[in-house]
Design an enzyme around this catalytic site. Structure first.
Site, PDB file in Angstrom:
ATOM      1  N   ASN A 134      36.757  44.858  44.401  1.00 21.62           N
ATOM      2  CA  ASN A 134      35.653  44.551  43.430  1.00 21.62           C
ATOM      3  C   ASN A 134      35.764  45.096  42.098  1.00 21.62           C
ATOM      4  O   ASN A 134      36.337  44.505  41.356  1.00 21.62           O
ATOM      5  CB  ASN A 134      34.433  44.660  44.280  1.00 21.62           C
ATOM      6  CG  ASN A 134      33.314  43.785  43.634  1.00 21.62           C
ATOM      7  OD1 ASN A 134      33.373  43.601  42.498  1.00 21.62           O
ATOM      8  ND2 ASN A 134      32.493  43.493  44.387  1.00 21.62           N
ATOM      9  N   ASP A 135      35.369  46.466  41.916  1.00 22.18           N
ATOM     10  CA  ASP A 135      34.967  47.115  40.839  1.00 22.18           C
ATOM     11  C   ASP A 135      36.592  47.177  40.020  1.00 22.18           C
ATOM     12  O   ASP A 135      36.604  46.989  38.769  1.00 22.18           O
ATOM     13  CB  ASP A 135      34.453  48.460  40.714  1.00 22.18           C
ATOM     14  CG  ASP A 135      33.075  48.261  41.365  1.00 22.18           C
ATOM     15  OD1 ASP A 135      32.501  47.130  41.043  1.00 22.18           O
ATOM     16  OD2 ASP A 135      32.424  48.828  42.023  1.00 22.18           O
TER      17      ASP A 135
END
Length: 463
Positions: free
Chosen positions: A389-390
């Site tokens: 994700n990040d």
């Protein structure tokens, strides 16, 4: 006999150094672990020979109990729980240093009435202070990682002032202890203060910074062991503790560099705190995603000539590394160039993704670090993101209001097509939306990664 013991310690120290050097590369990490284990075995044997405080039978009983616990942990703990286990190990290392230093100090000053010199007294104080901080700090990290307490930053008014007061108190207590070794109250009080400091310095750190925290606590445990080595006048403990402390600091610095953040910035408040106050400015407008089914995804996979797979913690949770290997092998049989892009902070501890993929027997030469592969995304047909994700969020490069702005991320958005395998639209550790998911070339493949990829492999085989 003393010469043999010192030679054994020297051999153990050399094996520790060689082992740590080998741990620096994925291909030699397993051998490095074995070499270091042999060194530790030699050091334990040499230490057992000269122990006089307890009998050999008692020592063997402790070894058997400890080994049994270690074996149970090794076989029972899942790969997704390795970060939590490492945090606990760091904590127990700190607790051991605190207990040994405090008990040795008590034995000499209260039981034997031996006068302790200033160097030994300072070493005892450092062992207690660093060991206590490491223990409770690691317990908090464990609780955050396991989800037993919130992974977000826990902050309150005057937190940094309280930490400063406690640190000054710890220094003052140490000074008083050095002037009056006959009073054990000071060292006990120092232990209590250190345990409180450990809690307070870790709770304001968000979940996104846990890889850095684990590295730092690992360094702390080494420094505590090194100080305890001076207390016990044990050379191998001094050397091994110094090695762990130094390598932990180096790794911490590498992790901070990978996130484009300073260590002080991490310690004073993690991503969780920033994102919690960032509001809509950090999240940006609500994104609109395009979904793709397994059959459509299989058709895309069947038409490509180059593929980069980006693993994340979601892959670890789903235990999808083995199905990922099957997918990569199937694509290679179709003539696709398959590689894996590894971000330094992917997962919940340094090297987490490397360990998971190695467990699935994926070739080491296919695991490419971020700096080496980032320029290749623009020439890649398909990027397949599994649970990351990040580390793939373009906001780190484009949105100055984002809490992760400035953090180096993988340039996945530059690929011709991006498919993201994800359970839901849940946010990452930083607590913000991922702008990538709304990009024109991004398709979302929702569902459990292991089950979804298994179906994808089945569809590909039919094609």
């Amino acid at each position: 006999m003393n010469i043999i013991i010192q030679i054994s310690y020297l051999i153990a120290s050399i094996l520790f150094i060689i082992g740590i050097k080998m741990l620096g590369r994925t291909k030699t990490a397993r051998q490095g672990n074995a070499v270091s284990s042999v060194g530790m075995f030699i050091a334990i044997l040499a230490t057992v020979v000269q122990v006089e405080a307890i009998s050999l039978v008692d020592i063997l009983i402790c070894i058997v109990i400890g080994s049994a616990i270690g074996l149970v942990i090794a076989f029972k703990v899942q790969m997704t729980k390795i970060p939590e286990m490492v945090a606990l190990f760091n904590g127990f290392g700190g607790l051991a240093s605190l207990a040994v230093a405090l008990s040795d100090f008590w034995l000499n000053t209260q039981e034997k009435g031996i006068a302790v010199d200033s160097i030994t007294g300072i070493s005892v104080a450092l062992s207690i202070l660093i060991g206590g901080i490491t223990f409770t700090g690691s317990i908090i990290a464990f609780l955050k990682l396991s989800g037993n307490i919130s992974g977000r930053a826990i902050v309150f008014t005057g937190q940094h002032l309280i930490n400063l007061i406690l640190l000054i108190s710890a220094i003052s207590i140490t000074v008083f202890a050095l002037t009056d070794f006959s009073n054990p109250t000071y060292m006990v009080l120092l232990a209590v203060v250190s345990l409180i400091i450990g809690v307070l310095v870790v709770i304001p750190i968000g979940g996104a910074d846990m890889p850095v925290v684990i590295s730092l606590l690992n360094s702390y445990s080494g420094m505590a062991a090194c100080a305890t080595g001076f207390v016990l006048n044990n050379n191998v403990l001094i050397v091994s503790g110094a090695l762990v402390g130094a390598s932990g600091i180096i790794l911490t610095q590498i992790m901070c560099k990978a996130m484009n953040r300073s260590l002080m910035n991490v310690l004073l408040g993690g991503f969780g705190q920033t994102s919690a106050t960032g509001g809509e400015a950090a999240d940006g407008p609500q994104i609109v995603v395009k979904e793709v089914g397994v059959e459509e995804a299989a058709q895309i996979f069947d038409s490509i000539s180059s593929l980069i797979i980006v693993p994340g913690y979601g892959m670890a949770v789903a235990q999808a590394q083995h199905t990922i290997r099957e997918l990569s092998e199937l694509c290679e049989k179709k003539g696709v160039n398959v590689r894996f892009a590894i971000h330094p902070v992917a997962g919940r501890m340094p090297g987490h993704m490397n360990v998971l993929l190695a467990e699935a027997n994926i070739s080491y030469d296919k695991l490419i670090e971020m700096d080496e592969i980032n320029d290749d995304f623009a020439n890649t047909d398909l990027v397949f993101i599994v649970g990351a994700n990040d580390v793939v969020n373009p906001a780190a490069k484009t949105n100055p209001n984002s809490p992760i702005f400035g953090m180096p991320v993988l340039n996945v958005e530059k690929a011709q097509t991006v498919i993201v395998s994800k359970r839901s639209m849940g946010k990452g550790y930083a607590g913000i939306e991922n702008e990538l998911f709304g990009a024109d070339n991004c398709l979302m493949l929702f569902g459990d990664a292991k089950q979804t990829i298994t179906k994808l492999v089945g569809e590909l085989k039919e094609l």
